[in-house]
Scaffold this motif. Structure first.
Motif, PDB file in Angstrom:
ATOM      1  N   LEU A  61     -22.420   1.787   9.982  1.00 42.82           N
ATOM      2  CA  LEU A  61     -21.268   1.030   9.468  1.00 42.82           C
ATOM      3  C   LEU A  61     -20.036   1.235  10.349  1.00 42.82           C
ATOM      4  O   LEU A  61     -19.316   0.276  10.645  1.00 42.82           O
ATOM      5  N   VAL A  62     -19.797   2.461  10.776  1.00 46.18           N
ATOM      6  CA  VAL A  62     -18.629   2.757  11.616  1.00 46.18           C
ATOM      7  C   VAL A  62     -18.737   2.056  12.963  1.00 46.18           C
ATOM      8  O   VAL A  62     -17.760   1.504  13.477  1.00 46.18           O
ATOM      9  N   LYS A  63     -19.933   2.062  13.535  1.00 47.23           N
ATOM     10  CA  LYS A  63     -20.144   1.473  14.867  1.00 47.23           C
ATOM     11  C   LYS A  63     -20.449  -0.016  14.828  1.00 47.23           C
ATOM     12  O   LYS A  63     -20.737  -0.615  15.856  1.00 47.23           O
ATOM     13  N   ASN A  64     -20.404  -0.601  13.625  1.00 44.79           N
ATOM     14  CA  ASN A  64     -20.735  -2.020  13.456  1.00 44.79           C
ATOM     15  C   ASN A  64     -22.094  -2.355  14.059  1.00 44.79           C
ATOM     16  O   ASN A  64     -22.253  -3.324  14.791  1.00 44.79           O
ATOM     17  N   ASP A  65     -23.073  -1.548  13.718  1.00 39.80           N
ATOM     18  CA  ASP A  65     -24.429  -1.708  14.252  1.00 39.80           C
ATOM     19  C   ASP A  65     -25.327  -2.295  13.160  1.00 39.80           C
ATOM     20  O   ASP A  65     -25.964  -1.575  12.394  1.00 39.80           O
ATOM     21  N   LEU A  66     -25.373  -3.621  13.113  1.00 39.04           N
ATOM     22  CA  LEU A  66     -26.147  -4.318  12.087  1.00 39.04           C
ATOM     23  C   LEU A  66     -27.630  -3.974  12.188  1.00 39.04           C
ATOM     24  O   LEU A  66     -28.294  -3.774  11.170  1.00 39.04           O
ATOM     25  N   ARG A  67     -28.148  -3.881  13.390  1.00 31.31           N
ATOM     26  CA  ARG A  67     -29.575  -3.590  13.570  1.00 31.31           C
ATOM     27  C   ARG A  67     -29.930  -2.224  12.965  1.00 31.31           C
ATOM     28  O   ARG A  67     -30.912  -2.099  12.240  1.00 31.31           O
ATOM     29  N   ALA A  68     -29.125  -1.214  13.240  1.00 33.71           N
ATOM     30  CA  ALA A  68     -29.374   0.119  12.682  1.00 33.71           C
ATOM     31  C   ALA A  68     -29.224   0.093  11.164  1.00 33.71           C
ATOM     32  O   ALA A  68     -30.019   0.717  10.449  1.00 33.71           O
ATOM     33  N   PHE A  69     -28.228  -0.630  10.671  1.00 31.56           N
ATOM     34  CA  PHE A  69     -28.010  -0.706   9.229  1.00 31.56           C
ATOM     35  C   PHE A  69     -29.214  -1.334   8.531  1.00 31.56           C
ATOM     36  O   PHE A  69     -29.702  -0.805   7.533  1.00 31.56           O
ATOM     37  N   THR A  70     -29.688  -2.471   9.026  1.00 41.67           N
ATOM     38  CA  THR A  70     -30.805  -3.149   8.368  1.00 41.67           C
ATOM     39  C   THR A  70     -32.098  -2.331   8.459  1.00 41.67           C
ATOM     40  O   THR A  70     -32.946  -2.426   7.573  1.00 41.67           O
ATOM     41  N   ALA A  71     -32.246  -1.533   9.501  1.00 45.97           N
ATOM     42  CA  ALA A  71     -33.435  -0.674   9.608  1.00 45.97           C
ATOM     43  C   ALA A  71     -33.433   0.415   8.530  1.00 45.97           C
ATOM     44  O   ALA A  71     -34.500   0.876   8.112  1.00 45.97           O
ATOM     45  N   LEU A  72     -32.245   0.813   8.070  1.00 45.29           N
ATOM     46  CA  LEU A  72     -32.118   1.872   7.062  1.00 45.29           C
ATOM     47  C   LEU A  72     -32.037   1.333   5.635  1.00 45.29           C
ATOM     48  O   LEU A  72     -31.972   2.109   4.688  1.00 45.29           O
ATOM     49  N   SER A  73     -32.013   0.024   5.494  1.00 44.59           N
ATOM     50  CA  SER A  73     -31.710  -0.598   4.215  1.00 44.59           C
ATOM     51  C   SER A  73     -32.880  -1.426   3.684  1.00 44.59           C
ATOM     52  O   SER A  73     -33.717  -1.912   4.438  1.00 44.59           O
ATOM     53  N   LEU A  74     -32.883  -1.610   2.350  1.00 41.97           N
ATOM     54  CA  LEU A  74     -33.768  -2.600   1.758  1.00 41.97           C
ATOM     55  C   LEU A  74     -33.262  -3.983   2.162  1.00 41.97           C
ATOM     56  O   LEU A  74     -32.105  -4.135   2.569  1.00 41.97           O
ATOM     57  N   LYS A  75     -34.076  -5.003   2.008  1.00 44.92           N
ATOM     58  CA  LYS A  75     -33.652  -6.365   2.380  1.00 44.92           C
ATOM     59  C   LYS A  75     -32.537  -6.872   1.477  1.00 44.92           C
ATOM     60  O   LYS A  75     -31.683  -7.631   1.904  1.00 44.92           O
ATOM     61  N   GLU A  76     -32.563  -6.446   0.222  1.00 44.72           N
ATOM     62  CA  GLU A  76     -31.493  -6.766  -0.719  1.00 44.72           C
ATOM     63  C   GLU A  76     -30.988  -5.455  -1.301  1.00 44.72           C
ATOM     64  O   GLU A  76     -31.772  -4.553  -1.595  1.00 44.72           O
ATOM     65  N   VAL A  77     -29.666  -5.361  -1.471  1.00 42.49           N
ATOM     66  CA  VAL A  77     -29.070  -4.130  -1.981  1.00 42.49           C
ATOM     67  C   VAL A  77     -28.150  -4.430  -3.162  1.00 42.49           C
ATOM     68  O   VAL A  77     -27.614  -5.528  -3.283  1.00 42.49           O
ATOM     69  N   ASP A  78     -27.978  -3.432  -3.994  1.00 34.61           N
ATOM     70  CA  ASP A  78     -27.133  -3.541  -5.168  1.00 34.61           C
ATOM     71  C   ASP A  78     -25.692  -3.247  -4.754  1.00 34.61           C
ATOM     72  O   ASP A  78     -25.408  -2.190  -4.195  1.00 34.61           O
ATOM     73  N   CYS A  79     -24.789  -4.192  -5.013  1.00 32.75           N
ATOM     74  CA  CYS A  79     -23.401  -3.995  -4.596  1.00 32.75           C
ATOM     75  C   CYS A  79     -22.457  -4.712  -5.556  1.00 32.75           C
ATOM     76  O   CYS A  79     -22.179  -5.905  -5.394  1.00 32.75           O
ATOM     77  N   ILE A  80     -21.953  -3.973  -6.519  1.00 29.22           N
ATOM     78  CA  ILE A  80     -21.028  -4.560  -7.482  1.00 29.22           C
ATOM     79  C   ILE A  80     -19.682  -4.883  -6.829  1.00 29.22           C
ATOM     80  O   ILE A  80     -18.958  -5.765  -7.268  1.00 29.22           O
ATOM     81  N   ASP A  81     -19.334  -4.169  -5.743  1.00 32.62           N
ATOM     82  CA  ASP A  81     -18.042  -4.362  -5.086  1.00 32.62           C
ATOM     83  C   ASP A  81     -18.052  -5.454  -4.017  1.00 32.62           C
ATOM     84  O   ASP A  81     -17.021  -5.704  -3.396  1.00 32.62           O
ATOM     85  N   CYS A  82     -19.192  -6.082  -3.781  1.00 29.19           N
ATOM     86  CA  CYS A  82     -19.257  -7.096  -2.728  1.00 29.19           C
ATOM     87  C   CYS A  82     -18.608  -8.397  -3.173  1.00 29.19           C
ATOM     88  O   CYS A  82     -18.737  -8.817  -4.325  1.00 29.19           O
TER      89      CYS A  82
END
Length: 189
Positions: A61-82
Motif C-alpha cells: 500500500l505504501v509503495k503503491n504496488d497493486l501487483r503485490a497487493f493483489t497477490a496478498l489479497s482475496l479477489k473481493e475484500v470486505d471494506c465498510i470504509d470504501c
C-alpha cells in the motif's frame, strides 16, 4: 624409631585417604534418552507468518504496488470504509480488491491509520465466526470463518476530539492453503 616411622606413615596415609573425593552415587535408570539439541533459530509460528504477510501488505500500500497487493489479497475484500457502491448483504461490504486498493492505497502513508501504525504499532487477534462462510472465500476453505486480525489503535480516547471514544482499525486475514490472504478492513467503534 620404628614406632614413630609407622605412626608417621599411618598419619600420611590417613590424610591422603581423607583428601580423596567420594564417588557420587549412581542412580540406575532404564535406557538413557539422548537429549535433543535446541535449535538455534526458533521455529516460525502462524503469528510470525501473519506478521510477515501484514508487513508485506502495508508495504504494498505504501509503495503503491497493486501487483503485490493483489497477490496478498482475496479477489473481493470486505471494506465498510470504501467509497463507492460496495455490494452489501448479510455477508458484509464486499468490493473487488482493485476498488479497495483505489480507495485505500492513494496516499496511504499520509493516512491516520498509517501514522498510528508507524508510531503505536499493532497487535494481533484471532476470532472465529461459527457457521459463517461468505461466498468470497476460496472453494477449498472449509468450516467456520476464522479471521486473523492486525489491530491498529488509530485514535486514542479524546485524541480526535473531546469525548471521542477512540478508533481502531483491523486488517483481517484468512488462512488458506497454509498462507494468509487479506480478507478486509474493519474499524471499531
Amino acid at each position: 624409631m620404628k614406632k614413630v616411622a609407622v605412626a608417621c606413615c599411618l598419619l600420611i596415609v590417613s590424610l591422603c585417604y581423607a583428601q580423596k573425593p567420594a564417588k557420587p552415587a549412581v542412580k540406575k535408570t532404564t535406557a538413557a534418552k539422548p537429549i535433543a539439541a535446541k535449535p538455534t533459530v526458533p521455529e516460525k509460528n502462524e503469528w510470525d507468518d501473519l506478521d510477515i504477510t501484514f508487513v508485506a501488505l502495508v508495504d504494498a500500500l505504501v509503495k503503491n504496488d497493486l501487483r503485490a497487493f493483489t497477490a496478498l489479497s482475496l479477489k473481493e475484500v470486505d471494506c465498510i470504509d470504501c467509497v463507492g457502491k460496495p455490494e452489501f448483504n448479510n455477508e458484509g461490504f464486499f468490493v473487488s480488491a482493485d476498488v479497495f486498493y483505489l480507495n485505500i492505497a492513494k496516499n496511504f502513508s499520509l493516512s491516520p491509520v498509517y501514522k498510528a501504525l508507524s508510531t503505536r504499532g499493532y497487535t494481533f487477534d484471532k476470532i472465529t465466526i461459527k457457521n459463517f462462510s461468505p461466498r468470497v472465500l476460496p472453494r477449498n476453505y472449509k468450516g467456520d470463518l476464522v479471521l486473523y486480525e492486525a489491530w491498529v489503535p488509530t485514535y486514542l480516547v479524546n485524541e480526535l476530539s473531546k469525548g471521542h471514544k477512540g478508533t481502531s482499525h483491523g486488517f483481517q486475514f484468512i488462512k488458506t492453503d497454509g498462507k494468509f490472504k487479506f480478507y478486509g478492513l474493519t474499524s471499531i467503534p
